[in-house]
Design a protein around this motif. Sequence first.
Motif, PDB file in Angstrom:
ATOM      1  N   VAL A  53       1.031  -8.219  10.740  1.00 59.88           N
ATOM      2  CA  VAL A  53       0.308  -7.354   9.802  1.00 59.88           C
ATOM      3  C   VAL A  53       1.089  -7.228   8.498  1.00 59.88           C
ATOM      4  O   VAL A  53       0.554  -7.404   7.395  1.00 59.88           O
ATOM      5  CB  VAL A  53       0.080  -5.957  10.423  1.00 59.88           C
ATOM      6  CG1 VAL A  53      -0.518  -5.008   9.394  1.00 59.88           C
ATOM      7  CG2 VAL A  53      -0.827  -6.057  11.643  1.00 59.88           C
ATOM      8  N   LEU A  54       2.394  -6.970   8.647  1.00 59.48           N
ATOM      9  CA  LEU A  54       3.234  -6.770   7.469  1.00 59.48           C
ATOM     10  C   LEU A  54       3.274  -8.024   6.598  1.00 59.48           C
ATOM     11  O   LEU A  54       3.059  -7.968   5.374  1.00 59.48           O
ATOM     12  CB  LEU A  54       4.646  -6.393   7.936  1.00 59.48           C
ATOM     13  CG  LEU A  54       5.500  -5.634   6.939  1.00 59.48           C
ATOM     14  CD1 LEU A  54       4.901  -4.269   6.685  1.00 59.48           C
ATOM     15  CD2 LEU A  54       6.924  -5.494   7.461  1.00 59.48           C
ATOM     16  N   SER A  55       3.541  -9.176   7.240  1.00 61.49           N
ATOM     17  CA  SER A  55       3.629 -10.400   6.438  1.00 61.49           C
ATOM     18  C   SER A  55       2.251 -10.762   5.893  1.00 61.49           C
ATOM     19  O   SER A  55       2.139 -11.297   4.785  1.00 61.49           O
ATOM     20  CB  SER A  55       4.221 -11.545   7.250  1.00 61.49           C
ATOM     21  OG  SER A  55       3.584 -11.658   8.492  1.00 61.49           O
ATOM     22  N   GLY A  56       1.198 -10.437   6.655  1.00 57.46           N
ATOM     23  CA  GLY A  56      -0.163 -10.682   6.164  1.00 57.46           C
ATOM     24  C   GLY A  56      -0.425  -9.910   4.880  1.00 57.46           C
ATOM     25  O   GLY A  56      -1.031 -10.431   3.937  1.00 57.46           O
ATOM     26  N   LEU A  57       0.046  -8.653   4.839  1.00 55.60           N
ATOM     27  CA  LEU A  57      -0.123  -7.840   3.622  1.00 55.60           C
ATOM     28  C   LEU A  57       0.617  -8.483   2.449  1.00 55.60           C
ATOM     29  O   LEU A  57       0.102  -8.559   1.335  1.00 55.60           O
ATOM     30  CB  LEU A  57       0.389  -6.425   3.856  1.00 55.60           C
ATOM     31  CG  LEU A  57      -0.503  -5.544   4.736  1.00 55.60           C
ATOM     32  CD1 LEU A  57       0.198  -4.250   5.087  1.00 55.60           C
ATOM     33  CD2 LEU A  57      -1.825  -5.262   4.021  1.00 55.60           C
ATOM     34  N   PHE A  58       1.832  -8.970   2.713  1.00 51.04           N
ATOM     35  CA  PHE A  58       2.592  -9.616   1.643  1.00 51.04           C
ATOM     36  C   PHE A  58       1.904 -10.885   1.154  1.00 51.04           C
ATOM     37  O   PHE A  58       1.900 -11.185  -0.043  1.00 51.04           O
ATOM     38  CB  PHE A  58       4.017  -9.944   2.118  1.00 51.04           C
ATOM     39  CG  PHE A  58       4.975  -8.811   1.925  1.00 51.04           C
ATOM     40  CD1 PHE A  58       5.427  -8.503   0.651  1.00 51.04           C
ATOM     41  CD2 PHE A  58       5.404  -8.051   2.991  1.00 51.04           C
ATOM     42  CE1 PHE A  58       6.304  -7.442   0.453  1.00 51.04           C
ATOM     43  CE2 PHE A  58       6.274  -6.993   2.813  1.00 51.04           C
ATOM     44  CZ  PHE A  58       6.720  -6.688   1.536  1.00 51.04           C
TER      45      PHE A  58
END
Lengths: 163, 507
Positions: A53-58
């Motif tokens: 999720v975090l890397s997807g947001l980035f």
Amino acid sequence: MSVQRERRPGELAFALILLIFSIVALWQAYGISGFKGLSTAGVFPMLAAAAMVLSGLFIIKDILFGRSSERKIPQSLEVDHKVLTVRLVTMIALVILYIATMPYLGFMVASAGFLFLSFAYLWRKNILISIALTGLTLSLIYGLFRILFQVVLPKGSLIQGLF
Amino acid sequence: MMEVFGNLSLSWFDPWLMFLTAMGTFAGIYVGAIPGLSVTMATSILISFTFKWPVNDALALIAGVFIGGVYGGSRTAILLNIPGAPSAIATAIEGYPMAKRGEAGEAIGLTTVMSVFGGFVGILALALFAPVISSFALQFNSRDYLLLGLIGILLVGSLSGESFSKGVFAGALGVLIGMVGLDPMTAEGRFTFGSIQMMGGIPYVAAMIGFFGVAEAFVQIHNLDLPAVKQKIDRIIPKFSDVKKYFGLAMRTSGIGTIIGALPGTGGDIAALLAYDHAKRSTKNPEVPFGEGAKEGLIAPEAANNAAVGGSFIPMLTLGIPGDAVTAVIIGALFIHGLKPGPLLLIDTPHLFWFLVGNLALANIFLLIFGLTGIRVFTKIVECPKAILIPLIIIFSAVGTYAIENNPTHISWMLVFGVVGYFMKTYGFQVGPVILGVILGPMMDANYRRAMIGARGDVGTFLWDFVSNPISLVLSVSFLFLLISQTPLWPKITPYFPSFKKKQADK
């Protein structure tokens, strides 16, 4: 190092799909054992999904604000802007057809059909050449897999026991 | 000692093993050379055909394919300006201009000799250092393995992808795929959705073949119409004076290759680029400028990427951590044959380790033989139209996926991964970290939980353990360094360190 980069078609949509997938995965991972303990079965899947999720947001941030750092290492050798061409969609459809019919037709017949159709479609030579090529490659595959490697090939239900 | 020697030379005296190694190397050269066919693809498909074979036979064939394949990419790079594999990108920069000048034969000869040289350096390092690292690794704790896994995925994700976040995403996705199925510790279902099929987990061979085989075939559909270029080939055996002249450079770049290969998560492609960079910096007055066919720029990446083969076996065999995508696949092969790569491999099955070392060396000798012969026939085969190649890759992939468990649903998984992999590749994601995640995920999960149970579920104790033991401390620091150096925090920290400031000013 940050260079403005042209956005590839469908890039944002793909990133959004990945993000949604990650959120669903995180929710599913939470469902495994919740927050009952730190060494339960669900912790590591939750950590992995959270990282997604975090890397997807980035990734989405990079696409929207165009601050994707261009690497010196050439990534794909074929940088082009074609993503979904007719040829690709047709081939994917042919593979789906191939996999779907294999249980009925058996490996040999389904492969023969798939090879012939894709040779005829991709190579666009004479039909006879495609047929000959199909026969040749099919006997090669049979010799290699069935005789040399002794692999069991999927049999079909249509022509019982023969193919 | 006699026993070691016996296992080392096992494949040298057994005609059947020798034949398999030769066949593997020969096939590997072609697989590596044909753009669209990769060593990873070939090894992942081969594993499914050879899993019933005796382990020595399977390993002989796979080692040959690996050695041949890493080298094979250079052939098409020189002759057609199409690197057959990412590790041959730098080779194309210098090799193709040489071919255009009519020196294709010389370029191929020189790359062959230097690849073999680099290969031997890597194998020597494997034989010398693996036993040392292995006995050292016996002191590793479960948290150290967790850290090693994380470092491996981060390294491959950060060095080879378009952006760090994409690398992390790919690695985490792999870990998630590896988690599917019944939890080995508590037998709870994870992401199974009540389906019996899912309880068995997602077959990693299907993931490997899907991501590396089918996805690549789909990518290649865009390159159907690339024209083939014909080259004149004359002299192949390189001049002795050349070999002597570039010996020092080959030695240095082989060293670079071995070290990069031995780092978990980095393989031949990064080794080749770093070696090329080294050659460019260290050569003061090249005969021909770089980019126009400098022999230095040809030798460096080729020696390095073959040296990386031996290097990448070190973490795989001693720690159970694959060095790159190909070794991630080979580790899968070892699992299938019931072996457990890790520090105990050298203690439990030392014969297998020495057999592998001897076999890699044998494959390297075959590489020299096949590398210097049959180039004219080679150019004909490599021109095989993609329209024939692509359907064949798909059929091979389907048979390979089916063969492991004779389960037709695995073929559907393969297609799903193939389509997902295609989109990931198109949008600048690397699929290597996914496979690394699939292989390392369950290992990391188990080690995380062991470490957490060891700390009695107390977060403070758990974190303290990471810094209170010297090995864990070194690994934790490297992990944090890797992580922070890739984030926007880095430029904010560096001004506090004068040495970094100077480096940045130089840039």
